[in-house]
Design an enzyme around this catalytic site. Structure first.
Site, PDB file in Angstrom:
ATOM      1  N   ASP A   1      30.811 -39.579   9.479  1.00 18.20           N
ATOM      2  CA  ASP A   1      31.196 -39.575   8.063  1.00 18.20           C
ATOM      3  C   ASP A   1      32.217 -40.673   7.785  1.00 18.20           C
ATOM      4  OD1 ASP A   1      29.619 -37.380   7.706  1.00 18.20           O
ATOM      5  OD2 ASP A   1      31.265 -35.928   7.753  1.00 18.20           O
TER       6      ASP A   1
ATOM      7  N   GLU B   1      27.472 -37.281  13.973  1.00 20.01           N
ATOM      8  CA  GLU B   1      28.483 -36.239  13.792  1.00 20.01           C
ATOM      9  C   GLU B   1      27.864 -35.028  13.092  1.00 20.01           C
ATOM     10  OE1 GLU B   1      31.617 -37.576  11.237  1.00 20.01           O
ATOM     11  OE2 GLU B   1      32.538 -35.597  11.063  1.00 20.01           O
TER      12      GLU B   1
END
Ligand code: 0RA
Length: 655
Positions: A517, A439
């Site tokens: 995350d 990400e």
């Protein structure tokens, strides 16, 4: 088995039982041969074996309620209200029929007169096999107004079948404790059992299946408990799967018939999505690899809809534009469940979940043809809506040809065709190579610094990828991030006739690791990616190639001592060990994003194969996974919020 036990058994049961014991010894020597594996799956499979016997009794018309209980010690009790396993003396074996059923391999069906046994299924090994793999088993039979009992240890009877007293009920109750020396996993997961029992309830209308978990009590002091019951069977199954989707027609189309001696039941509906969701079962077993029944269904569907459309001159627009309809077009937005019963099923394929019986194809084809053409004639409004959708699918597919060709072209040679954002690894051995889907560019940069350059490749993804649950198929292949995933992986897609066929022969990595995350956004991105893989690269999941990385939540420090923690329990443990229960003097760094770690920390905690924990994404139950993904990614907000609240550990939605 010890000498002493062997002798005891011989004395008690005579020489004939030696044969019996050898049979069950074989199961203990090679358990995986009988139940698939000795891990999580095999552990749960034991329950299904026992439940299948009760389902058979219910399908024979003698019982309507099956109760499954997870006991406090992770033993399982399965109780039904059937006739009870016969207890009279079995002539050939010279002992109680009950004991024979419980201790002789494949003896379960001996008394059976015809009928399709679901317990002849996937592994279909019977209750004696479960007995052999249980450190303790107890069976109680209520029959002839008497209660009978026998207990076993690793398949060996501890005493002759004995009468306990009078009873007014009838049925069979089996309790077993999986042998901890055989199984690597011994803790049952409620949801996994619940999903299977729900599925069985839909597949077998009218049977009540209950699940109780005695390991935990809720605030009101009651055990966790659910009852699964479906009055209308497959019809309700399809509605349940499509709960979060908008349907295109008013009714679920329901087919229930028998063709050439094969009972065929099908329920289907069209929705406004672009997904094809067909779940097929043979004797209650999910045939995830498909087979002849599925082929028969597809043929019947295509032929019947095409004929209806042609007869009603609904295809002229396509003909003018020289667009050919493909089989795919008839299944866009289709959700269907096919359940058939086959007396002697031949299971093929890698996981033995592909039906091979060729005679079945024509039966299902014919069943669909007859029932569906009637439905179309009787419901012209629905018929028109379905055909319009097919025409639209063909038109869109035609327009999307370009996008598909991009992904269809030959797998890129090393370097040349690979996405610019990919930091590839130097090894070319797919068995050793890993692709991290990361990400954000910033975390991607850290991962590039920290990784093993030889085996680990990094593909940074910008923000949220497309929600494939809602997007039209050609939009999926036009998405830059998704194209990058295909090319980086070396995966190409099939022909126009079967656009879902994946070509994995040039797959460049056998571990694809989603690294996001540890916050809500990260969980959402991971879910979007899992949805993409589930809908468009299912084989990658089925082969066990998809994983989720687990970055730590905290870095704890006390003086020179440093420890990473992945949950609050570990955090508390650090505080207890190094602060005597007090947080004073302890520094707690909460990691929200991967970007908060430097390259060494990211490597140590999340990427280094020696320390990291990867969670493998698996599909435990395809129908549940379908339901969950459509719900998570669909339009309805309420069920999604509810699901997320109930499943705080987000990445566990691998259903
Ligand atoms: C064979 C014959 C009969 C009952 C059963 C099997 C039976 C097996 C299981 C396993 C779990 N629950 C079960 N319930 C029944 C009865 C034959 C008769 O009564 O005539």
């Amino acid at each position: 088995m010890t000498e002493e036990q062997m002798n005891n058994n011989n004395e008690q049961y005579g020489a004939s039982s030696i044969q019996v014991l050898e049979g069950l010894e074989a199961v203990r020597k090679r358990p995986a041969m009988y139940i698939g594996d000795v891990g999580f799956k095999g552990l749960h499979h034991l329950v299904y074996e026992v439940v299948d016997n009760s389902i058979d009794e219910a399908l024979a018309g003698y019982c309507d309620t099956i109760e499954v209980t997870i006991n406090e010690d992770n033993s399982i009790t399965v109780a039904d209200n059937g006739r009870g396993i016969p207890v009279d003396i079995h002539e050939k074996e010279g002992k109680s029929a009950l004991e024979v059923v419980m201790t002789v391999l494949h003896a379960g069906g001996k008394f059976d007169k015809g009928s399709y046994k679901v317990s002849g299924g996937l592994h279909g090994v019977g209750v004696s096999c479960v007995n052999a793999l249980s450190s303790f088993m107890r069976v109680e039979v209520a029959r002839n107004k008497q209660l009978y009992v026998q207990e076993y240890s690793i398949g060996r009877p501890q005493f002759d079948v004995k009468m306990l007293g009078d009873t007014n009920s009838q049925g069979t109750k089996v309790t077993f404790l999986p042998d901890k020396t055989i199984f690597n996993e011994t803790v049952y997961k409620y949801d996994v059992l619940a999903n299977r029992l729900r599925e069985l309830a839909f597949l077998n209308a009218g049977i009540k299946l209950m699940l109780t978990d005695k390991r935990e009590t809720s605030e009101d002091g009651n055990f966790k408990q659910e009852t699964f019951y479906s009055k209308e069977g497959l019809k309700e199954f399809v509605s349940y799967i499509d709960e979060s989707r908008e349907s295109l027609i008013d009714n679920v189309i329901h087919i229930s018939t028998e063709k050439n001696g094969t009972p065929v039941e099908i329920a289907m509906i069209y929705n406004t999505s672009y997904n094809e969701n067909i779940h097929s079962y043979v004797n209650n077993i999910n045939t995830i690899e498909g087979g002849t029944h599925l082929t028969g269904f597809r043929r019947g569907l295509t032929r019947t809809l095409k004929k209806y459309a042609e007869d009603n001159k609904l295809l002229e627009k396509l003909e003018k534009q020289k667009i050919e309809i493909s089989g795919d077009d008839f299944r866009e937005g289709l959700t269907a469940v096919i359940s058939i019963k086959v007396a002697e099923p031949q299971f093929e394929g890698q996981t033995k979940t592909k039906l091979g019986n060729s005679e079945v194809m024509g039966s299902v084809d014919m069943a669909v043809g007859e029932a569906l053409s009637n439905y179309l004639e009787e419901n012209p409004k629905d018929a028109r809506t379905i055909v319009d959708k097919v025409v639209l699918a063909a038109t869109a597919r035609h327009a999307a040809r370009k996008a598909r060709e991009l992904v269809q072209r030959k797998s890129p040679l090393s370097g040349g065709g690979l996405p610019g954002k990919l930091a590839d690894c130097s090894s070319k051995d797919p068995d050793k190579c890993e692709l991290f889907l990361v990400e954000g560019d910033s975390a991607g940069g850290t991962a590039k610094q920290g990784r093993s350059r030889e085996y680990q490749a990094i593909l940074p993804l910008r923000g949220k990828i497309l929600n494939v649950e809602k997007a039209m198929p050609h939009k999926v292949l036009e998405s830059e991030e998704i194209k990058n995933i295909y090319t980086a992986m070396g995966v190409t897609i099939g022909t126009e006739e079967d656009s879902k066929a994946l070509n994995l022969s040039k797959l460049r990595y056998k571990k694809i690791i989603i690294m996001t995350d540890a916050d809500v956004d990260g969980a959402h991105i991971a879910t979007l990616l899992m949805t993409f893989f589930f809908r468009h690269m299912k084989e990658i999941i089925e082969q066990g190639y998809l994983y989720i990385a687990t970055p730590p939540l905290y870095l704890m420090k006390k003086g020179k001592i440093e420890e990473y923690c992945w949950d609050d329990q570990q955090r508390q443990s650090f505080i207890d060990r190094h602060g005597g229960g007090s947080e004073a003097g302890i520094s707690i760094q909460r990691y929200k994003g991967l970007g908060e770690m430097n390259e060494t920390q990211l490597w140590d905690t999340t990427m280094n194969p020696a320390n990291r924990t990867l969670r493998q994404v698996t599909i435990d139950n395809a129908a549940t996974a379908d339901h969950v993904f459509s719900m998570l990614m669909g339009d309805d907000v309420a069920p999604r919020r509810q699901f997320i609240e109930q499943n705080a550990t987000y990445a566990n939605i691998d259903a």
